[in-house]
Design a protein around this motif. Sequence first.
Motif, short mmCIF file in Angstrom:
data_model
loop_
_atom_site.label_atom_id
_atom_site.label_comp_id
_atom_site.label_asym_id
_atom_site.label_seq_id
_atom_site.Cartn_x
_atom_site.Cartn_y
_atom_site.Cartn_z
N PRO A 35 0.82 -1.21 0.00
CA PRO A 35 0.00 0.00 0.00
C PRO A 35 0.86 1.26 0.00
O PRO A 35 1.96 1.27 0.54
N ALA A 36 0.35 2.31 -0.63
CA ALA A 36 1.08 3.57 -0.71
C ALA A 36 0.83 4.41 0.54
O ALA A 36 0.32 5.53 0.47
N GLU A 37 1.16 3.84 1.69
CA GLU A 37 0.96 4.55 2.96
C GLU A 37 2.01 4.07 3.95
O GLU A 37 2.68 3.06 3.74
N ILE A 38 2.13 4.81 5.04
CA ILE A 38 3.10 4.49 6.06
C ILE A 38 2.41 4.51 7.42
O ILE A 38 1.57 5.38 7.68
N ALA A 39 2.72 3.54 8.26
CA ALA A 39 2.14 3.46 9.60
C ALA A 39 3.07 4.12 10.61
O ALA A 39 4.27 3.83 10.64
N LEU A 40 2.51 5.02 11.42
CA LEU A 40 3.31 5.79 12.37
C LEU A 40 2.61 5.86 13.72
O LEU A 40 1.37 5.88 13.78
N PRO A 41 3.37 5.93 14.82
CA PRO A 41 2.74 6.12 16.13
C PRO A 41 2.36 7.59 16.32
O PRO A 41 3.02 8.49 15.81
N GLY A 42 1.29 7.81 17.06
CA GLY A 42 0.85 9.19 17.31
C GLY A 42 0.05 9.29 18.60
O GLY A 42 -0.31 8.28 19.20
N VAL A 43 -0.21 10.52 19.00
CA VAL A 43 -0.98 10.81 20.22
C VAL A 43 -2.09 11.79 19.86
O VAL A 43 -1.85 12.78 19.16
N VAL A 44 -3.30 11.52 20.34
CA VAL A 44 -4.44 12.39 20.09
C VAL A 44 -4.38 13.59 21.03
O VAL A 44 -4.17 13.43 22.24
N VAL A 45 -4.55 14.80 20.48
CA VAL A 45 -4.55 16.02 21.28
C VAL A 45 -5.70 16.90 20.82
O VAL A 45 -6.23 16.75 19.72
N VAL A 46 -6.09 17.83 21.70
CA VAL A 46 -7.11 18.82 21.36
C VAL A 46 -6.42 20.03 20.74
O VAL A 46 -5.45 20.54 21.31
N PRO A 47 -6.87 20.51 19.59
CA PRO A 47 -6.27 21.72 19.02
C PRO A 47 -6.31 22.87 20.02
O PRO A 47 -7.31 23.06 20.71
N PRO A 48 -5.23 23.63 20.14
CA PRO A 48 -5.17 24.68 21.18
C PRO A 48 -6.27 25.72 21.05
O PRO A 48 -6.73 26.26 22.05
N MET A 49 -6.73 26.01 19.82
CA MET A 49 -7.78 27.01 19.66
C MET A 49 -9.14 26.49 20.08
O MET A 49 -10.12 27.25 20.13
N GLN A 50 -9.25 25.19 20.39
CA GLN A 50 -10.51 24.61 20.84
C GLN A 50 -10.51 24.33 22.34
O GLN A 50 -11.38 23.62 22.84
N LEU A 51 -9.53 24.87 23.06
CA LEU A 51 -9.46 24.73 24.51
C LEU A 51 -9.87 26.04 25.17
O LEU A 51 -9.44 27.11 24.75
N ARG A 52 -10.70 25.96 26.20
CA ARG A 52 -11.08 27.14 26.97
C ARG A 52 -10.88 26.84 28.45
O ARG A 52 -11.42 25.86 28.98
N VAL A 53 -10.10 27.68 29.10
CA VAL A 53 -9.89 27.56 30.54
C VAL A 53 -10.85 28.53 31.23
O VAL A 53 -10.78 29.74 30.99
N VAL A 54 -11.73 27.99 32.07
CA VAL A 54 -12.67 28.82 32.82
C VAL A 54 -12.00 29.16 34.15
O VAL A 54 -11.67 28.27 34.94
N ALA A 55 -11.78 30.45 34.38
CA ALA A 55 -11.08 30.91 35.59
C ALA A 55 -12.06 31.61 36.52
O ALA A 55 -13.16 32.03 36.11
#
Length: 373
Positions: free
Chosen positions: A56-76
């Motif tokens: 297949p024309a693809e490559i398998a790689l390890p990764g970690v799921v994260v939340v995009p920084p612009m989609q995080l809200r800190v309620v203070a």
Amino acid sequence: MPLAIARRFCAPLLFSVLATSALAQPGTPDIIIRLDERQLRSGAFELGNPEPESGPAEIALPGVVVVPPMQLRVVAAPAAGLLETLTVSPDEVVRRGQVIAQLRSTELVEAQRLFLQAVTTKELATDHLRRDEQLHRERVIAERRLITTRAEATAANAALDERVQLLNLFGLSDEEVAELRRTRRIQPSLPVKSPVDGVVLTRAATAGERVAQAAPLITIGDLSVLWVNAQVPISRVPALAQGSRVLVPAQGAEGTVLRIGRSVDASTQSVTAVAEMTSGTDALRPGQAVTVAMALRGNGGGQFRVPAGSVVRHRERSWVFLRTPEGFRARPVTVLNETAQFTSIRGELAATDQVATRGILALLGELSDGDES
């Protein structure tokens, strides 16, 4: 090859290296290395044929799921005080405007008192201005007094606006400020509301705790779109392209490569490729370790398998050495996958080509010497 043989073989003027000016550019030309029969014998080279692959024309790689920084809200905490209640827990879904905490604050009480005082001052200043305007029209007072009264009314309006803005910063809406102005009833506690729709990711405070102003209470994330930070070995970076398709097969998520990092992790010699996952994200969780399949860049060449030691790195490119009548020809290739025994590559090769599988150290040394000369 023994080190003594490699040194003798790599003596000056042994090879003639051509076309070294565009090694790191797309479409890099081959580099010709000329040898005579005596030099070929002393090099003790071994050759092999590249094996065509239909993988297949693809490559398998390890990764970690994260939340995009612009989609995080800190309620203070909007003010210092006592956190009476905290009504949400991690992983709970919240809606915009939902009450997530109740805060009792003396600062809030003082802010409301000063607001009501500013309301009274503004009303008095308005009455004085109305009266002095009437008296000035009747020529009872001088214009200078009217100017002073107008300045006082302007200052009172500015002070009231400042107090309204402070109450907004404490979390009171315009409707709640209007209600306070109408009833003149000071509230000792303040409901803290969620500013967005999302999921509670972390909780940094507990009920009954005294918190300072701007102390973080909870973190809310919008999980409709997630990122996967994949670790790409530096040798495989040329095989990837921004915008190519990305899959997380185990979870059924899909997306595209958002960007490929420019900096390299010194300890792992890998680059971070960020993939934006827009489909099937319900099965992904922030912090989850996953395996991603990234589509490979097409370069017009075929896919082959060669012994692992046949591919070398030189000036940010991967190379193999092809046997030619005049000696060898260094040809740039793209590494797709690597194991202890074999390396999958893509490049302008043929199954009948003869690739050097032994004597690579000497050839690589001459390639480097050719750059310096």
